[in-house]
Design an enzyme around this catalytic site. Structure first.
Site, PDB file in Angstrom:
ATOM      1  CG  ASN A 171       6.663   9.225  -5.902  1.00  0.00           C
ATOM      2  OD1 ASN A 171       7.716   9.682  -5.481  1.00  0.00           O
ATOM      3  ND2 ASN A 171       5.830   8.562  -4.979  1.00  0.00           N
ATOM      4  CB  CYS A 178      11.651   9.887   1.324  1.00  0.00           C
ATOM      5  SG  CYS A 178      11.217  10.056  -0.427  1.00  0.00           S
ATOM      6  CB  ILE A 235       2.082   3.579   5.405  1.00  0.00           C
ATOM      7  CG1 ILE A 235       1.229   3.463   4.173  1.00  0.00           C
ATOM      8  CG2 ILE A 235       1.608   2.598   6.476  1.00  0.00           C
ATOM      9  CD1 ILE A 235       1.231   2.000   3.347  1.00  0.00           C
ATOM     10  N   GLY A 275      -3.921   5.210  -0.039  1.00  0.00           N
ATOM     11  CA  GLY A 275      -4.884   4.981  -0.852  1.00  0.00           C
ATOM     12  C   GLY A 275      -6.422   5.459  -0.616  1.00  0.00           C
TER      13      GLY A 275
END
Lengths: 307, 261
Positions: free
Chosen positions: A73, A134, A195, A248
């Site tokens: 993304n 970010c 993370i 995840g």
């Protein structure tokens, strides 16, 4: 045998969570978007979409692309800005019996300080999560998360004015994440979360064009879990503040793995897109896991890795 | 709060047409009860992590007692895995989502579908007729070859309206595009056009409507991760700058709400 409910409560600094399952910033909107699918009161905490001082429009499309076992993304931190967040989004969140963690992001030390100031003492804000990681915004973001001195400085600036516990969210796109973790601990952080996404890219070979307009973007989903687990394990051994594991996590078993690696709590991100009820499924699954492991409290699992 | 559901739904009917086109009909009464034309469902193609994300499908038609259909062409990883399933299999659906077509009190209506953009047109037509929102709507459908739309053209005609067809290869109806068919609409009438299809086709439809002074609603498709306005991945540009999101502000927009590059 009497079946007692396992105790799922954990603490992040002074912040008490009824269970260790939080939502990851940017994957759960401002909470309300998931109300039709999730009993929000059952969550350990809600981390809302990252907020900046002024509203941000975000990046041009395409902003997302699926990759093997994950997605990239480059949203570009689109958000309504702190004023509208407080006026329009917080009233709904306040009605929930769930702590709300506000993720903040800026381009300068002063941005972060002002955000923490504006959110200080605001009813319904249980903690701040400082996004120094970010990878999508050209200035600011990256440098704060990749240079230890900068990470320490921004943490200290926020801590100076914040009235709530401060969690600093770390980028994996560094040589040694424990060095950054130690720097923010030194700056006064109450916890670290990690993370954030791994910087990646995808290319359409036929058109010879990048699949994201931003060319590069952040990788998330099951594909990043082994990297995240390793970094959480290393970081938990390097600092004495709580570590919040992200990367995840889609099932209770994934969550348990992060707790075993040393995380005190976890955040569920991309899995919310696949299964809107992933978070509460994980809460229920952690209870089962505690029973199976014959422990009365989830806290007995934290750092329980047998090496 | 939007009225939407995450439900396991059984495929009660699986139809396979020529040209890799598949139609699944699910028993999903909760979703079907509140669904509106133009809305979509996010479908998980199965367990596991690859493909990972749900796929958005416009609601193609409602039928029977709480049944809902999607119509898709096998193109990528997600649709290929979906196409392996059949009657009796269960899938996880989230929906109905998004803002659909607005047709209350609309005058003369024309539905223009191209490619797999024909999918939402059956539901739209059926509801327009059921609610008597438009008298004798016109339907224009286009595809590359006859096999991609002949079955649907027949089903829509069976609802009692005139369906005009165009194919790129001339194998059915007009030899050309669905946009060519728009010349046959009486220019004096204040048409409202409802369209869905490939981006270049919709751009042409929007352009035609603009020149004719007709109103036009477009149903857009983009990459979408969540469908819930959480990821903000499905951005489309607004003419005045900034972005709208297909999953929440759309997928149906007034043509003038979005920038047509």
């Amino acid at each position: 045998m009497a079946v007692t409910k396992p105790d799922l409560q954990v603490h992040i600094g002074s912040l008490a969570l009824k269970n260790p399952v939080l939502t990851a910033s940017g994957t759960f909107g401002y909470g309300e978007e998931f109300a039709p699918f999730v009993d929000l009161a059952r969550l350990g905490g809600i981390v809302v979409k990252g907020i900046s001082l002024a509203p941000r429009p975000g990046n041009p499309p395409p902003r997302v692309v699926e990759t093997a076992c994950g997605m990239l993304n480059a949203i570009g931190l689109e958000n309504v800005g702190v004023e509208r967040f407080i006026a329009e989004k917080l009233p709904f969140l306040r009605t929930l019996a769930t702590p709300v963690v506000v993720n903040i992001l800026g381009d300068s030390l002063d941005d972060y300080r002002q955000l923490a100031e504006q959110l200080a003492g605001i009813d319904g804000v249980a903690a701040l999560e400082v996004n120094i990681s970010c990878p999508n915004v050209k200035k600011g973001g990256v440098a704060f998360g990749t240079v230890p001195e900068m990470a320490r400085a921004v943490t200290a600036a926020v801590k100076q004015v914040a009235s709530q516990p401060v969690i600093v969210k770390l980028s994996p796109n560094v040589t040694d994440i424990t060095e950054i973790a130690r720097a923010v601990e030194d700056g006064g952080a109450d916890a670290v979360s990690l993370i954030n996404t791994l910087l990646g890219m995808a290319i359409d070979a036929r058109s010879r064009r990048p699949r994201l307009a931003n060319v590069v973007g952040g990788l998330s989903g099951p594909a990043v879990k082994p990297v995240a687990l390793r970094m959480v394990w290393q970081t938990a051994r390097a600092v004495s503040i709580p570590v919040v594991g992200i990367g995840g996590i889609a099932t209770a078993e994934d969550a348990a793995e992060f707790l075993l690696a040393g995380a005190t709590a976890i955040q569920v991100g991309t899995a919310n897109f696949v299964n809107p009820a992933a978070t509460t499924d994980i809460v229920a699954g952690l209870e089962r896991y505690c029973r199976e492991q014959n422990v009365s409290s989830v806290r007995e699992v934290i750092g329980g890795l047998r090496v | 709060m939007i009225q939407a559901f995450q439900k396991k739904a059984v495929i009660v009917r699986a139809e396979r047409f020529a040209a890799d086109i598949v139609r699944f009909t699910f028993h999903a009464p909760d979703i079907a009860r509140v669904a509106r034309p133009g809305q979509f469902v996010m479908v998980l193609s199965g367990p596991g992590s690859d493909p990972l994300l749900r796929r958005p499908f416009s609601i193609h038609r409602l039928s029977g007692d709480g049944n809902l259909s999607i119509l898709f062409k096998v193109l990528g990883k997600g649709t290929r895995r979906l196409a392996l399933l059949g009657e009796g299999d269960e899938l996880d659906l989230v929906g109905p989502l998004g803002r659909g077509f607005r047709f209350e009190g609309v005058g003369p209506a024309c539905l223009v579908g191209g490619g797999m953009g024909i999918a939402p047109m059956h539901f739209l037509l059926a509801e327009m007729l059921r609610e008597k929102a438009a008298s004798a709507p016109r339907v224009l459908l286009g595809a590359r070859i006859a096999a991609e739309l002949d079955f649907l053209a027949a089903e829509m005609e069976a609802l009692g309206v005139q369906v005009t067809v165009a194919t790129d290869d001339g194998s059915l109806g007009h030899h050309g595009t669905v946009v060519d068919l728009m010349h046959r609409l009486e220019e004096k009438k204040p048409w409202t056009v409802f369209t869905c299809g490939p981006h270049p086709m919709m751009r042409a439809v929007v352009g035609y409507c603009g020149r004719a002074g007709w109103r036009c609603q477009v149903s857009l498709e983009t990459m979408m991760a969540c469908g819930l306005a959480a990821c903000l991945g499905c951005a489309v540009s607004r003419p005045e700058g900034g972005y709208l999101h297909v999953c929440k502000d759309g997928p149906v927009f007034a043509a003038e709400e979005v920038a047509w590059l």
